[in-house]
Design a protein around this motif. Structure first.
Motif, PDB file in Angstrom:
ATOM      1  N   LEU A 194      91.554  30.551  -4.344  1.00  0.00           N
ATOM      2  CA  LEU A 194      90.458  30.125  -5.210  1.00  0.00           C
ATOM      3  C   LEU A 194      89.203  29.851  -4.386  1.00  0.00           C
ATOM      4  N   ALA A 195      89.379  29.246  -3.213  1.00  0.00           N
ATOM      5  CA  ALA A 195      88.249  28.975  -2.324  1.00  0.00           C
ATOM      6  C   ALA A 195      87.608  30.283  -1.846  1.00  0.00           C
ATOM      7  N   ILE A 196      88.437  31.266  -1.504  1.00  0.00           N
ATOM      8  CA  ILE A 196      87.918  32.577  -1.095  1.00  0.00           C
ATOM      9  C   ILE A 196      87.159  33.226  -2.251  1.00  0.00           C
ATOM     10  N   GLY A 197      87.719  33.101  -3.462  1.00  0.00           N
ATOM     11  CA  GLY A 197      87.060  33.647  -4.648  1.00  0.00           C
ATOM     12  C   GLY A 197      85.698  33.017  -4.877  1.00  0.00           C
ATOM     13  N   ALA A 198      85.624  31.685  -4.740  1.00  0.00           N
ATOM     14  CA  ALA A 198      84.349  30.982  -4.916  1.00  0.00           C
ATOM     15  C   ALA A 198      83.336  31.434  -3.872  1.00  0.00           C
ATOM     16  N   LEU A 199      83.793  31.601  -2.634  1.00  0.00           N
ATOM     17  CA  LEU A 199      82.912  32.073  -1.565  1.00  0.00           C
ATOM     18  C   LEU A 199      82.344  33.462  -1.890  1.00  0.00           C
ATOM     19  N   LEU A 200      83.201  34.362  -2.382  1.00  0.00           N
ATOM     20  CA  LEU A 200      82.754  35.712  -2.720  1.00  0.00           C
ATOM     21  C   LEU A 200      81.782  35.708  -3.899  1.00  0.00           C
ATOM     22  N   VAL A 201      82.010  34.818  -4.861  1.00  0.00           N
ATOM     23  CA  VAL A 201      81.105  34.719  -6.014  1.00  0.00           C
ATOM     24  C   VAL A 201      79.719  34.266  -5.578  1.00  0.00           C
ATOM     25  N   VAL A 202      79.664  33.248  -4.718  1.00  0.00           N
ATOM     26  CA  VAL A 202      78.369  32.719  -4.252  1.00  0.00           C
ATOM     27  C   VAL A 202      77.611  33.782  -3.458  1.00  0.00           C
ATOM     28  N   LEU A 203      78.258  34.351  -2.462  1.00  0.00           N
ATOM     29  CA  LEU A 203      77.585  35.335  -1.611  1.00  0.00           C
ATOM     30  C   LEU A 203      77.294  36.631  -2.376  1.00  0.00           C
ATOM     31  N   GLY A 204      78.237  37.077  -3.204  1.00  0.00           N
ATOM     32  CA  GLY A 204      78.049  38.306  -3.969  1.00  0.00           C
ATOM     33  C   GLY A 204      76.920  38.207  -4.966  1.00  0.00           C
ATOM     34  N   SER A 205      76.747  37.042  -5.580  1.00  0.00           N
ATOM     35  CA  SER A 205      75.643  36.847  -6.534  1.00  0.00           C
ATOM     36  C   SER A 205      74.298  37.046  -5.856  1.00  0.00           C
ATOM     37  N   GLY A 206      74.171  36.496  -4.649  1.00  0.00           N
ATOM     38  CA  GLY A 206      72.925  36.647  -3.907  1.00  0.00           C
ATOM     39  C   GLY A 206      72.635  38.099  -3.554  1.00  0.00           C
ATOM     40  N   LEU A 207      73.662  38.821  -3.139  1.00  0.00           N
ATOM     41  CA  LEU A 207      73.488  40.226  -2.776  1.00  0.00           C
ATOM     42  C   LEU A 207      73.122  41.080  -3.985  1.00  0.00           C
ATOM     43  N   LEU A 208      73.668  40.742  -5.149  1.00  0.00           N
ATOM     44  CA  LEU A 208      73.352  41.494  -6.367  1.00  0.00           C
ATOM     45  C   LEU A 208      71.907  41.285  -6.814  1.00  0.00           C
ATOM     46  N   VAL A 209      71.443  40.050  -6.698  1.00  0.00           N
ATOM     47  CA  VAL A 209      70.133  39.692  -7.245  1.00  0.00           C
ATOM     48  C   VAL A 209      68.989  40.010  -6.287  1.00  0.00           C
ATOM     49  N   TRP A 210      69.254  39.975  -4.988  1.00  0.00           N
ATOM     50  CA  TRP A 210      68.191  40.139  -3.989  1.00  0.00           C
ATOM     51  C   TRP A 210      67.311  41.365  -4.249  1.00  0.00           C
ATOM     52  N   PRO A 211      67.880  42.566  -4.514  1.00  0.00           N
ATOM     53  CA  PRO A 211      67.031  43.747  -4.726  1.00  0.00           C
ATOM     54  C   PRO A 211      66.172  43.683  -5.990  1.00  0.00           C
ATOM     55  N   LEU A 212      66.527  42.772  -6.920  1.00  0.00           N
ATOM     56  CA  LEU A 212      65.795  42.680  -8.185  1.00  0.00           C
ATOM     57  C   LEU A 212      64.537  41.818  -8.082  1.00  0.00           C
ATOM     58  N   CYS A 213      64.394  41.076  -6.984  1.00  0.00           N
ATOM     59  CA  CYS A 213      63.269  40.139  -6.851  1.00  0.00           C
ATOM     60  C   CYS A 213      61.918  40.848  -6.934  1.00  0.00           C
ATOM     61  N   ARG A 214      61.812  42.034  -6.309  1.00  0.00           N
ATOM     62  CA  ARG A 214      60.550  42.772  -6.350  1.00  0.00           C
ATOM     63  C   ARG A 214      60.224  43.192  -7.786  1.00  0.00           C
ATOM     64  N   LEU A 215      61.251  43.603  -8.540  1.00  0.00           N
ATOM     65  CA  LEU A 215      61.060  43.999  -9.932  1.00  0.00           C
ATOM     66  C   LEU A 215      60.582  42.825 -10.788  1.00  0.00           C
ATOM     67  N   ILE A 216      61.162  41.652 -10.547  1.00  0.00           N
ATOM     68  CA  ILE A 216      60.809  40.449 -11.312  1.00  0.00           C
ATOM     69  C   ILE A 216      59.447  39.914 -10.876  1.00  0.00           C
ATOM     70  N   GLY A 217      59.059  40.185  -9.627  1.00  0.00           N
ATOM     71  CA  GLY A 217      57.790  39.703  -9.113  1.00  0.00           C
ATOM     72  C   GLY A 217      57.860  38.287  -8.585  1.00  0.00           C
ATOM     73  N   VAL A 218      58.983  37.949  -7.945  1.00  0.00           N
ATOM     74  CA  VAL A 218      59.154  36.602  -7.396  1.00  0.00           C
ATOM     75  C   VAL A 218      59.739  36.734  -5.998  1.00  0.00           C
ATOM     76  N   ALA A 219      59.384  35.812  -5.106  1.00  0.00           N
ATOM     77  CA  ALA A 219      59.852  35.856  -3.720  1.00  0.00           C
ATOM     78  C   ALA A 219      61.364  35.639  -3.647  1.00  0.00           C
ATOM     79  N   PRO A 220      62.085  36.397  -2.825  1.00  0.00           N
ATOM     80  CA  PRO A 220      63.529  36.209  -2.684  1.00  0.00           C
ATOM     81  C   PRO A 220      63.920  34.777  -2.313  1.00  0.00           C
ATOM     82  N   LYS A 221      63.119  34.136  -1.428  1.00  0.00           N
ATOM     83  CA  LYS A 221      63.435  32.751  -1.038  1.00  0.00           C
ATOM     84  C   LYS A 221      63.359  31.797  -2.229  1.00  0.00           C
ATOM     85  N   THR A 222      62.561  32.157  -3.220  1.00  0.00           N
ATOM     86  CA  THR A 222      62.418  31.329  -4.419  1.00  0.00           C
ATOM     87  C   THR A 222      63.538  31.592  -5.407  1.00  0.00           C
TER      88      THR A 222
END
Length: 297
Positions: free
Chosen positions: A70-98
């Motif tokens: 379960l801990a490994i699953g939670a780790l993958l969810v947290v890191l995977g969410s960031g990797l999925l969303v990062w490329p969309l920041c330019r489309l949304i018009g917001v800084a990745p750090k934000t």
């Protein structure tokens, strides 16, 4: 409507309403009178939450090995969410750090722990704490590194929740005894953490700024979506049982943590935009969480 459907609705109602009630009370109280929660929040982060973590992890019923997947699953969810969303920041018009940190680091403390306990019972508390610990550990390491690559590792070593985790792990692994005269006050302090988290979330919702509604609206959609897109396949990949699958899917659907706003304020990383993302996403969760509960229950 059959009996099973009525029981499901009743269970969702009994899970969500107490949370909404405490959050709503915090919101109403803050609207009627000026409330400065900074001291209470600091005490909660420095004392009550660490007490809750240590109390759960040092208990005889806590088995770390049981929750490794379960801990490994939670780790993958947290890191995977960031990797999925990062490329969309330019489309949304917001800084990745934000935008990326709120999508990664969810409300597994204020909302997740009480939600899991109310939905599945007290026996689910250790699982909820494990997911919270993973998310919190990543927030104070990966999250801080995203904000500032010069973050010193010693800041992690001084974090009370990390220290409580290490102490709890030692007690758990070596099965050390803990006298009742010591355990009882720690347990009592830990029980303050959850309702105080919810009340503080309600107070924080009074500061919502709709002038930055676009990133907030995107966040309210992408936070649960990115989490679920990772959580569902991960449950199959790790071979989680039915109960742990339900925990991880609910974890993936949680909105961003309020801590994201505090961190963005500390690093001066567009805190008003982050506040909008966090608060609008948490308001949207009032609809998303019941739907998720209906799916997993």
């Amino acid at each position: 409507m059959d009996v099973t459907s009525l029981q499901l609705i009743e269970r969702i109602f009994q899970t969500v309403v107490p949370l909404v009630a405490i959050v709503g009370l915090g919101y109403i109280y803050a609207r009627r009178s000026h409330v400065d929660m900074s001291v209470a929040n600091r005490i909660n982060m420095d004392l009550f939450c660490p007490a809750l973590i240590f109390s759960v992890m040092s208990a005889k019923s806590f088995d770390l090995v049981t929750h490794i997947d379960l801990a490994i699953g939670a780790l993958l969810v947290v890191l995977g969410s960031g990797l999925l969303v990062w490329p969309l920041c330019r489309l949304i018009g917001v800084a990745p750090k934000t935008f990326v940190p709120p999508m990664m680091f969810n409300n597994s403390g204020n909302l997740g722990i009480p939600l899991v306990v109310l939905a599945f019972g007290e026996y689910a508390l250790p699982a909820a704490v494990v997911m919270f610990l993973v998310e919190n550990l990543l927030h104070f390491t990966v999250g801080m590194y995203i904000m500032d690559h010069r973050t010193h590792p010693m800041t992690l070593a001084r974090n009370p929740m990390i220290l409580a985790t290490v102490a709890g792990l030692i007690w758990s692994l070596f099965k050390l005894p803990l006298p009742m005269v010591v355990h009882t006050p720690i347990d009592m302090l830990g029980k303050i953490a959850i309702p105080l988290m919810l009340f503080a979330l309600g107070v924080r919702m009074t500061s919502i700024d709709f002038s930055n509604w676009k990133p907030g609206l995107w966040g309210s959609f992408l936070a649960p979506l990115s989490g679920l897109l990772i959580a569902i396949p991960v449950t199959f990949a790790l071979g989680l049982d039915q109960q742990q699958t339900a925990y991880l899917i609910l974890f993936g659907a949680l909105p961003p943590a309020v801590l994201n706003y505090m961190v963005s304020e500390r690093y001066n990383q567009e805190p008003q935009q982050v506040a909008s993302i966090v608060l609008i996403s948490n308001m949207a969760s009032l609809a998303i969480i019941p739907l998720t509960l209906a799916f997993i229950l």
